[in-house]
Design a protein around this motif. Sequence first.
Motif, PDB file in Angstrom:
ATOM      1  N   GLU A 204       0.813  -1.223   0.000  1.00 34.56           N
ATOM      2  CA  GLU A 204       0.000   0.000   0.000  1.00 34.56           C
ATOM      3  C   GLU A 204       0.842   1.266   0.000  1.00 34.56           C
ATOM      4  O   GLU A 204       0.588   2.183   0.757  1.00 34.56           O
ATOM      5  CB  GLU A 204      -0.933   0.007   1.216  1.00 34.56           C
ATOM      6  N   ARG A 206       1.675   4.682  -1.515  1.00 35.19           N
ATOM      7  CA  ARG A 206       0.995   5.616  -2.428  1.00 35.19           C
ATOM      8  C   ARG A 206       1.868   6.807  -2.805  1.00 35.19           C
ATOM      9  O   ARG A 206       1.396   7.740  -3.408  1.00 35.19           O
ATOM     10  CB  ARG A 206      -0.297   6.114  -1.787  1.00 35.19           C
ATOM     11  N   GLU A 237     -18.966   4.858  -5.565  1.00 28.24           N
ATOM     12  CA  GLU A 237     -17.717   4.136  -5.777  1.00 28.24           C
ATOM     13  C   GLU A 237     -17.145   4.406  -7.160  1.00 28.24           C
ATOM     14  O   GLU A 237     -15.929   4.489  -7.333  1.00 28.24           O
ATOM     15  CB  GLU A 237     -17.927   2.641  -5.557  1.00 28.24           C
ATOM     16  N   GLU A 241     -13.465   5.929  -7.832  1.00 30.24           N
ATOM     17  CA  GLU A 241     -12.636   4.798  -8.256  1.00 30.24           C
ATOM     18  C   GLU A 241     -11.185   5.217  -8.477  1.00 30.24           C
ATOM     19  O   GLU A 241     -10.253   4.491  -8.122  1.00 30.24           O
ATOM     20  CB  GLU A 241     -13.209   4.188  -9.537  1.00 30.24           C
ATOM     21  N   ASP A 243      -9.545   7.345  -6.937  1.00 31.27           N
ATOM     22  CA  ASP A 243      -8.876   7.617  -5.660  1.00 31.27           C
ATOM     23  C   ASP A 243      -8.687   6.357  -4.831  1.00 31.27           C
ATOM     24  O   ASP A 243      -8.210   6.432  -3.691  1.00 31.27           O
ATOM     25  CB  ASP A 243      -9.686   8.636  -4.852  1.00 31.27           C
ATOM     26  N   ASP A 244      -9.059   5.195  -5.398  1.00 32.04           N
ATOM     27  CA  ASP A 244      -8.888   3.917  -4.710  1.00 32.04           C
ATOM     28  C   ASP A 244      -9.612   3.913  -3.365  1.00 32.04           C
ATOM     29  O   ASP A 244      -9.072   3.530  -2.333  1.00 32.04           O
ATOM     30  CB  ASP A 244      -7.407   3.598  -4.518  1.00 32.04           C
ATOM     31  N   GLN A 246     -13.092   2.665  -1.257  1.00 37.65           N
ATOM     32  CA  GLN A 246     -14.124   1.637  -1.277  1.00 37.65           C
ATOM     33  C   GLN A 246     -15.084   1.848  -0.121  1.00 37.65           C
ATOM     34  O   GLN A 246     -14.662   2.084   1.016  1.00 37.65           O
ATOM     35  CB  GLN A 246     -13.491   0.240  -1.184  1.00 37.65           C
ATOM     36  N   GLY A 280      -6.657   9.530  -0.724  1.00 36.32           N
ATOM     37  CA  GLY A 280      -8.011   9.186  -1.137  1.00 36.32           C
ATOM     38  C   GLY A 280      -9.049   9.725  -0.182  1.00 36.32           C
ATOM     39  O   GLY A 280     -10.145  10.139  -0.590  1.00 36.32           O
TER      40      GLY A 280
END
Length: 604
Positions: A204, A206, A237, A241, A243-244, A246, A280
């Motif tokens: 992860e 970024r 979503e 999307e 910006d990843d 969920q 995000g």
Amino acid sequence: MSRDQALITGILLATLVMFAWGRWRHDMVAMGALLAAVAAGLVPGAEAFAGFGHAAVVTVACVLVLSSGLQSSGAVDALARVALPRAGRPLVSVAALTALGAALSAFMNNVGALALLMPVAIQLAAREGLPPGRVLMPLAFGSILGGMTTLIGTPPNLVVSGFRAREDGAGFAMFDFAPVGVAVALAGVLFVAVAARWLVPVRERRGADAFDTGAYLTEVRATDDSAAVGMTLREIEQALEADDVQVIGLVRHDVRVGVPPPQHRVQSGDILVIEAGPEGLAATLARLGLTLEEDVPVLGDAAPRAAEAREGGDAAPADDDLVLAEYAVLPGAAVVGRSATDIRLRDRYAVNLLAISRQGRQTIARLRKAKVRPGDVLLLQGSPEAMAEFASQFGCVPLADRTLRLPAARQAWTAAGVMVGTIALSASGLAGSAVAFAGGVLAAMALRVVSPRTVYTAVDWTVVVLLGALIPVAGAMETTGTAELLARLILEQMAGGDAVVALVVILVATMTLSDVINNAATAAVMCPIALQTAGHLSVSADAFLMAVAIGASCAFLTPIGHQNNTLILGPGGFRFGDYWRLGLPLEVIVIAVAVPMLLLIWPL
């Protein structure tokens, strides 16, 4: 196998299973094992708590207090500034930081050493453009390796020394562990610093310009003017999307929908539970006009109550004084198993919990009611002073750059002087380790290195109870003949009567146990077996006891084997299966270096 041998074997097996299960704390399991041994008649009731007066237990408690003095005085921070390069190749910087962690761990609690150096590691990762995990895992492993080099470096060494004292009348001296321990630590530190580039997975990440703890689980509220109102969850979503981000849950009228259907439309007042990274999360708030559920001014009634709780009576903080900060949760911290609601975080400390980063688990029901776990990373909002007070009381360490609060340079020198003097007194043989370090604690209190109020909070009582409870249980292994039985099994079935093979078997068995249970408990269980094995072979027991000490300090395969592994779980974004990639070859190197050194320094 006699009745008593069957009973103590059953108690030990049940204890090991409970340790590995992890549902109960180690001190609870150890105390249960002790009481079971007393109830079965294996440990006399009058001697049940004799372990708490054992020299190893007293020394561990005193070392923890002196370590606290080194931390609070700023001595370690000053050493880090001097010892670490300001610029250079990433390999050199990582190696220097790992070596510093190992050196500190030789003379202070290794969890404390790691906690102090974690912010430095994160700054180093950002400066060199490295994933944080590739600095944190070598540092954690290095601080574990450093503990095996001195008598006080880690509790297992004190346990091993105690068993030798009972067998031969004299325990190991302060630096008897150094010849083998330093050789193993040097090889290990060099390996992890070099191999981390290829063997530590990236999780992860970024961006290279900021530290990322992985995806946060947090709550955002849709207000009347939010663009999200009227949109379906699928539409939200799709909008986020890129910006990843969920959506993993929804709360309406205080009722959580764990897996909301994609066609569900958002209403004003709904709370969305989302998984997002720092960038995000910011994009989500801006794009859809959402607000953080916990991001409310800590003013009004909360701040006066928090001020009263801190006995300060200060005025409420202004909005401009509020900052965001990330804190990692230490293993065994007071906040573990409790939620923000349980500890009244906002009322007592004027601090908001905005999000929790928890790798490998995404099932938080409600943020304010989520039970904190070791290795979690908490995103907090409040004044720096309020967050520092909360972190100090509940066992959290900052992950961002810290403002060093040095009471005085003289106090740092005093703390270092007390520790050096105590070690010298113990190493000289003029006083036993327990007496020397008890004197050191008294000197630290008299010189105001540690305050009398913080002496008892500096001690990790779970370790003290663990050792005090298991020492009589380990004694029962010998008195019932169970240790002798297991030693015979090792000799006849595994080693074929060969002393060198038996030494390797003891080392590997200890390393394996240490990967799943507490290292002090591992040493307490394996020492009687090592002594009996040496006795059957008619060789010196020192090499076998040293093998136990080395093996107990080699928990590199799992995040639960050692507290340092747990501490980097969240900040490094690691998963349970990430540790063995670097840890398994490291353990092979430990065996390859340790066995020849043991035979050279402690000949059979």
